[in-house]
Design a protein around this motif. Structure first.
Motif, mmCIF file in Angstrom:
data_model
loop_
_atom_site.group_PDB
_atom_site.id
_atom_site.type_symbol
_atom_site.label_atom_id
_atom_site.label_comp_id
_atom_site.label_asym_id
_atom_site.label_seq_id
_atom_site.Cartn_x
_atom_site.Cartn_y
_atom_site.Cartn_z
ATOM 1 N N ALA A 19 0.829 -1.205 0.000
ATOM 2 C CA ALA A 19 0.000 0.000 0.000
ATOM 3 C C ALA A 19 0.864 1.257 0.000
ATOM 4 O O ALA A 19 0.583 2.224 -0.720
ATOM 5 C CB ALA A 19 -0.927 0.002 1.206
ATOM 6 N N ARG A 20 1.933 1.243 0.785
ATOM 7 C CA ARG A 20 2.829 2.393 0.869
ATOM 8 C C ARG A 20 3.520 2.630 -0.456
ATOM 9 O O ARG A 20 3.598 3.775 -0.937
ATOM 10 C CB ARG A 20 3.860 2.157 1.967
ATOM 11 C CG ARG A 20 4.700 3.375 2.282
ATOM 12 C CD ARG A 20 5.724 3.113 3.372
ATOM 13 N NE ARG A 20 5.109 2.607 4.592
ATOM 14 C CZ ARG A 20 5.490 1.497 5.229
ATOM 15 N NH1 ARG A 20 6.475 0.757 4.758
ATOM 16 N NH2 ARG A 20 4.902 1.132 6.342
ATOM 17 N N ASN A 21 4.006 1.558 -1.082
ATOM 18 C CA ASN A 21 4.685 1.686 -2.371
ATOM 19 C C ASN A 21 3.736 2.133 -3.473
ATOM 20 O O ASN A 21 4.104 2.914 -4.347
ATOM 21 C CB ASN A 21 5.339 0.358 -2.761
ATOM 22 C CG ASN A 21 6.561 0.055 -1.923
ATOM 23 O OD1 ASN A 21 7.136 0.933 -1.292
ATOM 24 N ND2 ASN A 21 6.939 -1.195 -1.918
ATOM 25 N N ILE A 59 14.231 10.046 -5.019
ATOM 26 C CA ILE A 59 13.761 9.476 -3.754
ATOM 27 C C ILE A 59 13.149 8.099 -3.982
ATOM 28 O O ILE A 59 13.412 7.153 -3.236
ATOM 29 C CB ILE A 59 12.756 10.429 -3.075
ATOM 30 C CG1 ILE A 59 13.478 11.693 -2.591
ATOM 31 C CG2 ILE A 59 12.053 9.739 -1.914
ATOM 32 C CD1 ILE A 59 12.564 12.812 -2.157
ATOM 33 N N ALA A 60 12.355 7.984 -5.034
ATOM 34 C CA ALA A 60 11.720 6.697 -5.337
ATOM 35 C C ALA A 60 12.765 5.633 -5.670
ATOM 36 O O ALA A 60 12.639 4.476 -5.257
ATOM 37 C CB ALA A 60 10.747 6.850 -6.500
ATOM 38 N N ALA A 61 13.808 6.031 -6.396
ATOM 39 C CA ALA A 61 14.869 5.082 -6.736
ATOM 40 C C ALA A 61 15.633 4.668 -5.487
ATOM 41 O O ALA A 61 15.979 3.500 -5.315
ATOM 42 C CB ALA A 61 15.810 5.698 -7.761
ATOM 43 N N ILE A 66 11.174 2.330 -7.643
ATOM 44 C CA ILE A 66 11.475 2.102 -9.051
ATOM 45 C C ILE A 66 12.964 1.817 -9.168
ATOM 46 O O ILE A 66 13.745 2.124 -8.263
ATOM 47 C CB ILE A 66 11.085 3.310 -9.944
ATOM 48 C CG1 ILE A 66 11.843 4.568 -9.526
ATOM 49 C CG2 ILE A 66 9.604 3.539 -9.954
ATOM 50 C CD1 ILE A 66 11.685 5.724 -10.479
ATOM 51 N N HIS A 67 13.371 1.248 -10.273
ATOM 52 C CA HIS A 67 14.772 0.925 -10.492
ATOM 53 C C HIS A 67 15.562 2.211 -10.761
ATOM 54 O O HIS A 67 15.013 3.182 -11.315
ATOM 55 C CB HIS A 67 14.883 -0.024 -11.688
ATOM 56 C CG HIS A 67 16.215 -0.689 -11.791
ATOM 57 N ND1 HIS A 67 17.267 -0.114 -12.437
ATOM 58 C CD2 HIS A 67 16.652 -1.874 -11.310
ATOM 59 C CE1 HIS A 67 18.316 -0.932 -12.361
ATOM 60 N NE2 HIS A 67 17.960 -2.010 -11.678
ATOM 61 N N ALA A 71 14.702 5.640 -13.162
ATOM 62 C CA ALA A 71 14.701 7.026 -12.694
ATOM 63 C C ALA A 71 15.618 7.875 -13.561
ATOM 64 O O ALA A 71 15.252 8.987 -13.971
ATOM 65 C CB ALA A 71 15.132 7.088 -11.235
ATOM 66 N N ALA A 72 16.797 7.360 -13.859
ATOM 67 C CA ALA A 72 17.754 8.099 -14.685
ATOM 68 C C ALA A 72 17.195 8.341 -16.077
ATOM 69 O O ALA A 72 17.333 9.441 -16.637
ATOM 70 C CB ALA A 72 19.064 7.334 -14.769
#
Length: 85
Positions: A19-21, A59-61, A66-67, A71-72
């Protein structure tokens, strides 16, 4: 079905993490969408929106939502759109 106490706890924990992700991924997509829209409309808002979305991607990476390469790639494409506009 879960039999042991630890497996029941594991199911609850994974549900919380999922749920958090999911919420974080949704917020990330919203930030990227806003940045893309700001680039299309132009103006000073575009640059601030791009910076905010790149920060959200980092932040997500870092959190593993996410990978890192994803992100890059997204950051690169957003920057390319901003420079082209």
């Amino acid at each position: 079905m879960a039999n042991t106490k630890s497996s029941k706890k594991s199911i609850l924990t994974s549900a919380k993490q999922t749920a958090r992700n999911k919420a974080a991924r949704s917020a990330l997509k919203t930030a990227v969408r806003k940045a893309e829209k700001a680039v299309v409309t132009g103006g000073d808002e575009a640059k601030t929106a791009i910076i905010a979305s790149q920060s959200a991607l980092d932040i997500a990476a870092k959190k593993g939502i996410i990978h890192a390469n994803t992100a890059a790639r997204k950051k690169s494409r957003l920057t390319k759109k901003l420079n082209a506009a």
